[in-house]
Every structure is written in C-alpha cells, then in structure tokens.
Motif scaffolding. Structure first.
Motif, PDB file in Angstrom:
ATOM      1  N   PHE A  75     -76.412  11.666 -12.125  1.00  0.00           N
ATOM      2  CA  PHE A  75     -76.033  10.801 -13.462  1.00  0.00           C
ATOM      3  C   PHE A  75     -75.177  11.239 -14.356  1.00  0.00           C
ATOM      4  N   ILE A  76     -74.173  10.409 -14.638  1.00  0.00           N
ATOM      5  CA  ILE A  76     -72.977  10.835 -15.730  1.00  0.00           C
ATOM      6  C   ILE A  76     -72.673   9.556 -16.558  1.00  0.00           C
ATOM      7  N   LYS A  77     -72.851   9.897 -18.076  1.00  0.00           N
ATOM      8  CA  LYS A  77     -72.803   8.574 -18.840  1.00  0.00           C
ATOM      9  C   LYS A  77     -71.548   7.915 -18.473  1.00  0.00           C
ATOM     10  N   ASP A  78     -71.824   6.482 -18.509  1.00  0.00           N
ATOM     11  CA  ASP A  78     -70.900   5.501 -18.472  1.00  0.00           C
ATOM     12  C   ASP A  78     -70.258   5.432 -17.170  1.00  0.00           C
ATOM     13  N   GLU A  79     -70.934   6.334 -16.183  1.00  0.00           N
ATOM     14  CA  GLU A  79     -70.348   6.204 -14.646  1.00  0.00           C
ATOM     15  C   GLU A  79     -71.680   5.910 -13.776  1.00  0.00           C
ATOM     16  N   GLY A  80     -72.971   5.901 -14.390  1.00  0.00           N
ATOM     17  CA  GLY A  80     -73.968   5.291 -13.561  1.00  0.00           C
ATOM     18  C   GLY A  80     -74.727   6.537 -12.685  1.00  0.00           C
ATOM     19  N   LEU A  81     -75.672   5.934 -12.184  1.00  0.00           N
ATOM     20  CA  LEU A  81     -76.337   6.867 -11.114  1.00  0.00           C
ATOM     21  C   LEU A  81     -75.971   6.841  -9.609  1.00  0.00           C
ATOM     22  N   ARG A 128     -67.026  11.465  -7.983  1.00  0.00           N
ATOM     23  CA  ARG A 128     -68.117  11.912  -8.732  1.00  0.00           C
ATOM     24  C   ARG A 128     -68.220  13.469  -8.363  1.00  0.00           C
ATOM     25  N   SER A 132     -68.148  15.706 -11.814  1.00  0.00           N
ATOM     26  CA  SER A 132     -69.472  16.160 -12.396  1.00  0.00           C
ATOM     27  C   SER A 132     -69.228  17.712 -12.357  1.00  0.00           C
TER      28      SER A 132
END
Length: 313
Positions: A75-81, A128, A132
């Motif tokens: 999970f990355i903020k503003d990128e979703g899960l 991603r 990450s």
C-alpha cells in the motif's frame, strides 16, 4: 480428504491457488525461473541459485542474507493497495565480486480473458515495485540506487496457438539522433515476461525452447494431469523432494474434488433446466437424464439444501 470435502467450494478454490503458489515458489522452481530469465543470474548454476534461496542452517535457524520474501500487500498513499502472488528480492553475486539485487514478482493468471491487457497490469505491478523502493533503495539524492524489477505472468490456461510462447518486454534505448549510448545499467530497471502454456500440451512433447522450465511449470499447473503424471514430469526434470511432492499430492486431491463439484453443479443445472422446460418433478428429471443411482442421493440432498437456502432468502 474428508476434511477437504467439508470446506466450501470458494475456500477450496482459494486453497488450490495457494498450493499453486507454494509449488511455483519452491526453491527448485524459483531457481529454474531465475536461471532461465534473470540476466543477472546467467553465470550462476541452478545449485548456486538454489543455495541463495534456501540460505544456511546455523543451529536451529535458517540464516539467509541473500533472499527475502516481501509483503504481498503493498500500500502506498495515493496509489492504493496492490496484492502480489509471489514477491521477493534476491542478491545475486556477480563475476566482478559485486552483488546485484533484483526484485521479482510472479503471478499465476488462470483466467486469460480479462477486460484489460495483462501486459498493462504487469507494467502497473512493475512500476509499483519500483516506486515502493523509495526511501529504501533510492531517494532524491541517489536515484542510481534503484534496483531492477522483474514481473513474471504465467498463463496456464492459454490457447494451443499460444502454448510455449514467452514475450519479453523491457526498456530499450532508441537513438533518434546521433550515436551516443547511455549506460545500460542506468535504464535497464524493468522487465516483464508473459509466459503462455496450454493444458492441452502433452508431457511427452518437449518444448522447442526453454523446455527445462516450461514443462515443469506446465505440468504443475495443468489441472487435467493427475498426481502420478505430474510426479513423472518433475522427477524427469530433477526434482525429488518429499515436501514438494506432498504439497503436490494435496493440490491434486483438492483439484479432483473441485472437478467433481463442478460436474455435479453442471448436472444440477441441467436437471433444473429440464424441470423448468418440460415441467417435470426433480425425480422425473433424474429418470429422464438416466443419472446413476449412486449420484441420485447426493443430488437430492443438494437440491433440498438449495431450496432451503432459497426459502431463507
């Protein structure tokens, strides 16, 4: 086997998928995948790669500084899960005594008919995996710390025309003007491999290219082969690990149950269709379709269960 029969179909399907991932994620399979397709490991033998994956036993613990399983949920903020199937990094020793770390993601895609191109999904996963790494491998002061990522997509239910096809997609340099060349390590950071296999492929027919990896993967993920047939293939290709074979046996048992449930569900649908179209009772429809007596009781119980569930809803 009795315990498996008590588990719901949806949970059995999830369990079957987990068995597939466990087998593909076994050091034997991972070492072959890395050996065949990861450029940074071309100079290493299968045994050397396998040792990097397994680590070393010290006392009661396994110490492994070269291989690390990553969190499957990213999970990355503003990128979703984003949820990965198999996700890890491995540090590969190089000929010049240096070490190169690569991040690898492996996905098993049983449904080849998605609403989107799987290549675009693979690109999203690779992107991603790169983003990450921020703050861990590279940052705004050192973009060169970025590590290369590989995203493998295995399609075991592909059509016969695609069987054995492997498509490699990677960043390439194109000189629009002049002939100055960038250093390859500065842009060679992302690679996708799309691997297509057909369950109609016979274990007796060798693949023209990459047979050493396509045949074992194809046999393991082929739901039309039984345990004995799968076992003959993996033994031929050098695997004789009891734990691996035990998991494969469990997967085959579960696969057989899922197949039987699918056949029974199809038969129940046919019965209900006959009942509706010909206005027959349940027993009349069973007699009309000449269903064997040993299956009638199970079908009657399932029909009663479905009716009870329908009444409750």
């Amino acid at each position: 086997m009795q315990q498996l029969n008590l588990i719901t179909s949806s949970n059995k399907t999830i369990m079957y998928d987990q068995y597939c991932k466990m087998l593909i994620g076994h050091p034997y399979m991972l070492s072959r995948i890395i050996s065949c397709f990861v450029e940074e490991a071309k100079h290493l033998s299968l045994d050397e790669i396998k040792k990097l994956i397994k680590g070393v036993r010290i006392g009661d613990k396994i110490v492994n500084p070269h291989f690390h399983l990553m969190d499957k949920e990213a999970f990355i903020k503003d990128e979703g899960l984003m949820c990965y199937g198999i996700y890890f990094y491995i540090d590969l020793p190089q000929i010049d005594q240096s070490t190169k770390r690569v991040y690898i993601n492996i996905e098993i895609q049983n449904n080849p008919y998605t609403k989107y191109h799987l290549v675009t999904r693979s690109i999203a996963y690779s992107s991603r995996m790169i983003s990450s790494q921020w703050g861990r491998e590279y940052d705004s002061e050192n973009y060169d710390g970025m590590k290369k990522v590989y995203s493998f997509w295995i399609m075991p239910q592909a059509t016969k025309s695609k069987d054995g096809c492997i498509n490699q997609l990677k960043i390439a340099e194109n000189h629009l003007s002049g002939n100055y060349e960038e250093k390859i390590e500065s842009y060679d950071k992302e690679e996708q491999l799309m691997i297509y296999l057909s369950k109609g492929h016979s274990p007796n027919n060798k693949y023209e290219s990459y047979d050493e990896i396509l045949m074992p993967i194809g046999a393991l993920l082929n739901n039309t082969l039984n345990y004995q047939e799968k076992n003959e293939v993996i033994k031929e290709y050098g695997l004789d690990d009891e734990e691996f074979k035990e998991r494969m046996r469990d997967m085959c048992n579960l696969g057989e149950i899922l197949e039987l449930e699918a056949i029974k569900s199809e038969r129940v649908r046919n019965i209900k269709s006959i009942m509706t179209k010909l206005k027959m009772s349940f027993k009349e429809a069973i007699a009309f379709l000449e269903i064997p007596e040993d299956e009638v009781l199970e079908l009657e119980l399932e029909d009663a269960f479905n009716n009870d569930l329908k009444n409750k809803n």
